[in-house]
Scaffold this motif. Structure first.
Motif, PDB file in Angstrom:
ATOM      1  N   MET A   1       0.839  -1.200   0.000  1.00  0.00           N
ATOM      2  CA  MET A   1       0.000   0.000   0.000  1.00  0.00           C
ATOM      3  C   MET A   1       0.873   1.249   0.000  1.00  0.00           C
ATOM      4  SD  MET A   1      -3.171   1.026   2.497  1.00  0.00           S
ATOM      5  CE  MET A   1      -2.313   1.929   3.775  1.00  0.00           C
ATOM      6  N   LYS A   2       0.439   2.238  -0.750  1.00  0.00           N
ATOM      7  CA  LYS A   2       1.172   3.500  -0.757  1.00  0.00           C
ATOM      8  C   LYS A   2       0.606   4.374   0.360  1.00  0.00           C
ATOM      9  CE  LYS A   2       2.660   7.147  -3.911  1.00  0.00           C
ATOM     10  NZ  LYS A   2       2.243   8.294  -3.118  1.00  0.00           N
ATOM     11  N   VAL A   3       1.451   4.746   1.305  1.00  0.00           N
ATOM     12  CA  VAL A   3       0.976   5.561   2.423  1.00  0.00           C
ATOM     13  C   VAL A   3       1.090   7.037   2.049  1.00  0.00           C
ATOM     14  CG1 VAL A   3       1.372   6.182   4.833  1.00  0.00           C
ATOM     15  CG2 VAL A   3       1.582   3.802   4.118  1.00  0.00           C
ATOM     16  N   ASN A   4      -0.040   7.695   1.937  1.00  0.00           N
ATOM     17  CA  ASN A   4      -0.039   9.120   1.600  1.00  0.00           C
ATOM     18  C   ASN A   4      -0.146  10.005   2.823  1.00  0.00           C
ATOM     19  OD1 ASN A   4       0.005   8.717  -1.268  1.00  0.00           O
ATOM     20  ND2 ASN A   4      -2.111   8.011  -1.084  1.00  0.00           N
ATOM     21  N   SER A   5      -0.804   9.493   3.851  1.00  0.00           N
ATOM     22  CA  SER A   5      -0.908  10.295   5.065  1.00  0.00           C
ATOM     23  C   SER A   5      -0.907   9.395   6.286  1.00  0.00           C
ATOM     24  CB  SER A   5      -2.179  11.145   5.046  1.00  0.00           C
ATOM     25  OG  SER A   5      -3.313  10.313   5.091  1.00  0.00           O
ATOM     26  N   ALA A   6      -0.233   9.847   7.310  1.00  0.00           N
ATOM     27  CA  ALA A   6      -0.182   9.115   8.572  1.00  0.00           C
ATOM     28  C   ALA A   6       0.021  10.129   9.674  1.00  0.00           C
ATOM     29  CB  ALA A   6       0.965   8.110   8.562  1.00  0.00           C
ATOM     30  N   GLU A   7      -0.872  10.103  10.639  1.00  0.00           N
ATOM     31  CA  GLU A   7      -0.738  11.047  11.743  1.00  0.00           C
ATOM     32  C   GLU A   7      -1.239  10.399  13.011  1.00  0.00           C
ATOM     33  OE1 GLU A   7      -3.608  14.228  11.625  1.00  0.00           O
ATOM     34  OE2 GLU A   7      -4.909  13.088  10.296  1.00  0.00           O
ATOM     35  N   ILE A   8      -0.685  10.848  14.138  1.00  0.00           N
ATOM     36  CA  ILE A   8      -1.174  10.340  15.406  1.00  0.00           C
ATOM     37  C   ILE A   8      -2.447  11.107  15.739  1.00  0.00           C
ATOM     38  CG2 ILE A   8       0.393  11.855  16.718  1.00  0.00           C
ATOM     39  CD1 ILE A   8       0.550   9.348  18.697  1.00  0.00           C
ATOM     40  N   VAL A   9      -3.509  10.397  16.048  1.00  0.00           N
ATOM     41  CA  VAL A   9      -4.769  11.093  16.320  1.00  0.00           C
ATOM     42  C   VAL A   9      -5.077  11.208  17.801  1.00  0.00           C
ATOM     43  CG1 VAL A   9      -5.928  10.923  14.106  1.00  0.00           C
ATOM     44  CG2 VAL A   9      -6.050   8.994  15.652  1.00  0.00           C
ATOM     45  N   ILE A  10      -4.709  10.215  18.593  1.00  0.00           N
ATOM     46  CA  ILE A  10      -4.916  10.355  20.040  1.00  0.00           C
ATOM     47  C   ILE A  10      -4.085   9.338  20.815  1.00  0.00           C
ATOM     48  CG2 ILE A  10      -6.925   8.799  20.225  1.00  0.00           C
ATOM     49  CD1 ILE A  10      -8.030  11.082  22.220  1.00  0.00           C
ATOM     50  N   SER A  11      -3.679   9.748  22.013  1.00  0.00           N
ATOM     51  CA  SER A  11      -3.092   8.819  22.972  1.00  0.00           C
ATOM     52  C   SER A  11      -4.174   8.536  23.991  1.00  0.00           C
ATOM     53  CB  SER A  11      -1.885   9.451  23.668  1.00  0.00           C
ATOM     54  OG  SER A  11      -0.866   9.694  22.735  1.00  0.00           O
ATOM     55  N   ALA A  12      -4.641   7.316  24.020  1.00  0.00           N
ATOM     56  CA  ALA A  12      -5.803   6.994  24.847  1.00  0.00           C
ATOM     57  C   ALA A  12      -5.459   6.030  25.960  1.00  0.00           C
ATOM     58  CB  ALA A  12      -6.891   6.390  23.971  1.00  0.00           C
ATOM     59  N   VAL A  13      -6.175   6.151  27.054  1.00  0.00           N
ATOM     60  CA  VAL A  13      -6.064   5.177  28.127  1.00  0.00           C
ATOM     61  C   VAL A  13      -7.384   4.425  28.264  1.00  0.00           C
ATOM     62  CG1 VAL A  13      -5.571   4.818  30.582  1.00  0.00           C
ATOM     63  CG2 VAL A  13      -4.414   6.650  29.354  1.00  0.00           C
ATOM     64  N   ARG A  14      -8.478   5.177  28.175  1.00  0.00           N
ATOM     65  CA  ARG A  14      -9.812   4.592  28.389  1.00  0.00           C
ATOM     66  C   ARG A  14     -10.591   4.495  27.084  1.00  0.00           C
ATOM     67  NH1 ARG A  14      -8.830   8.166  32.169  1.00  0.00           N
ATOM     68  NH2 ARG A  14      -9.885   9.821  31.024  1.00  0.00           N
ATOM     69  N   PRO A  15     -11.537   3.534  27.023  1.00  0.00           N
ATOM     70  CA  PRO A  15     -12.338   3.339  25.806  1.00  0.00           C
ATOM     71  C   PRO A  15     -13.040   4.599  25.321  1.00  0.00           C
ATOM     72  CG  PRO A  15     -12.665   1.494  27.280  1.00  0.00           C
ATOM     73  CD  PRO A  15     -11.814   2.474  28.029  1.00  0.00           C
ATOM     74  N   ASN A  16     -13.490   5.474  26.240  1.00  0.00           N
ATOM     75  CA  ASN A  16     -14.185   6.673  25.751  1.00  0.00           C
ATOM     76  C   ASN A  16     -13.229   7.651  25.059  1.00  0.00           C
ATOM     77  OD1 ASN A  16     -12.897   7.800  27.933  1.00  0.00           O
ATOM     78  ND2 ASN A  16     -14.743   8.459  29.008  1.00  0.00           N
ATOM     79  N   GLN A  17     -11.942   7.334  25.079  1.00  0.00           N
ATOM     80  CA  GLN A  17     -10.958   8.165  24.358  1.00  0.00           C
ATOM     81  C   GLN A  17     -10.573   7.551  23.005  1.00  0.00           C
ATOM     82  OE1 GLN A  17      -8.078   7.900  27.541  1.00  0.00           O
ATOM     83  NE2 GLN A  17      -8.527   9.989  28.233  1.00  0.00           N
ATOM     84  N   TYR A  18     -10.963   6.303  22.761  1.00  0.00           N
ATOM     85  CA  TYR A  18     -10.633   5.682  21.471  1.00  0.00           C
ATOM     86  C   TYR A  18     -11.338   6.467  20.361  1.00  0.00           C
ATOM     87  CZ  TYR A  18      -9.746   1.387  24.350  1.00  0.00           C
ATOM     88  OH  TYR A  18      -9.329   0.476  25.274  1.00  0.00           O
ATOM     89  N   PRO A  19     -10.724   6.529  19.169  1.00  0.00           N
ATOM     90  CA  PRO A  19     -11.380   7.249  18.073  1.00  0.00           C
ATOM     91  C   PRO A  19     -12.716   6.600  17.693  1.00  0.00           C
ATOM     92  CG  PRO A  19      -9.119   6.658  17.491  1.00  0.00           C
ATOM     93  CD  PRO A  19      -9.418   5.980  18.784  1.00  0.00           C
TER      94      PRO A  19
END
Ligand code: GDP
Length: 194
Positions: free
Chosen positions: A1-19
């Motif tokens: 796969m050609k990766v065109n974009s990659a970024e960190i979206v969140i550092s989560a600890v709890r499920p309500n923080q998952y994207p």
């Protein structure tokens, strides 16, 4: 796969923080220093998106990377540091167990091991833990450039035997140095996204 974009979206600890959303997700686990950050950076064509050798004692978080607006990688803190306290180890265990048991988007776990050595006790425990919860596992046997090609098959065999690898699980020989295994890894991930 050609990766065109990659970024960190969140550092989560709890499920309500998952994207939110339904993008397919792949989590990556491995012993500290095994080469997990290097694997992520190589797969994403980045020099230092994932920090290499993150030190223990820092907040242990699940780091979510959004790739091509199509999928997530989830970087799980490394295990096996001798100096980590019992309470830190327990918090780590709880966080990963919660993630694995609640995250429907999780398609497979990538377990990164060192091709040079038989998987450690911690690697075997992690593999058994994932199998207990019926999570598909893709083994990434990295640092392949550090041993001669003529020995690759022998080392792969030892890795499979030590983990007692389920025949349904894939093992990929990898090198973040040379890019060996990168195309195969993307193609295996692709097969989990359909
Ligand atoms: P992490 O703690 O699992 O994220 O491990 P890192 O990605 O920080 O790698 C630990 C060390 O191993 C670093 O010095 C890397 O440069 C080295 N390393 C990682 N992957 C490879 C590889 O495929 N080949 C070689 N030769 N060195 C590697």
């Amino acid at each position: 796969m050609k990766v065109n974009s990659a970024e960190i979206v969140i550092s989560a600890v709890r499920p309500n923080q998952y994207p939110e959303g339904n993008l397919p997700e792949f989590a990556l686990a491995g012993r500290s220093n095994v080469g997990k950050s290097s694997f992520i950076n190589k797969m994403l064509n980045r020099k230092a998106l994932a920090r290499t050798s993150s030190k223990p004692g820092k907040t242990q978080t699940l780091n979510f990377y959004l790739i091509n607006e199509m999928l997530h990688f989830v970087d799980v803190p490394g295990y096996g540091y001798a100096k980590v306290s019992k309470s830190e180890r327990e918090a780590w265990g709880k966080m990963i167990e919660t993630y694995i048991t609640s995250r429907e988007q999780l398609r497979a776990m990538l377990l990164i091991v060192d091709l040079r050595h038989p998987p450690s006790k911690d690697d075997v425990m992690m593999y058994d833990f994932l199998k207990h919860y019926d999570i598909p596992v893709i083994i990434i046997a990295t640092k392949a450039d550090k041993i001669p090609k003529s020995k690759w098959q022998k080392h792969l065999k030892i890795t499979k035997e030590t983990l007692d690898l389920d025949p349904d699980d894939t093992i990929i020989l990898f090198s973040s140095e040379t890019g060996e295994g990168k195309d195969k890894a993307w193609s295996v991930l692709g097969s989990f996204m359909r």
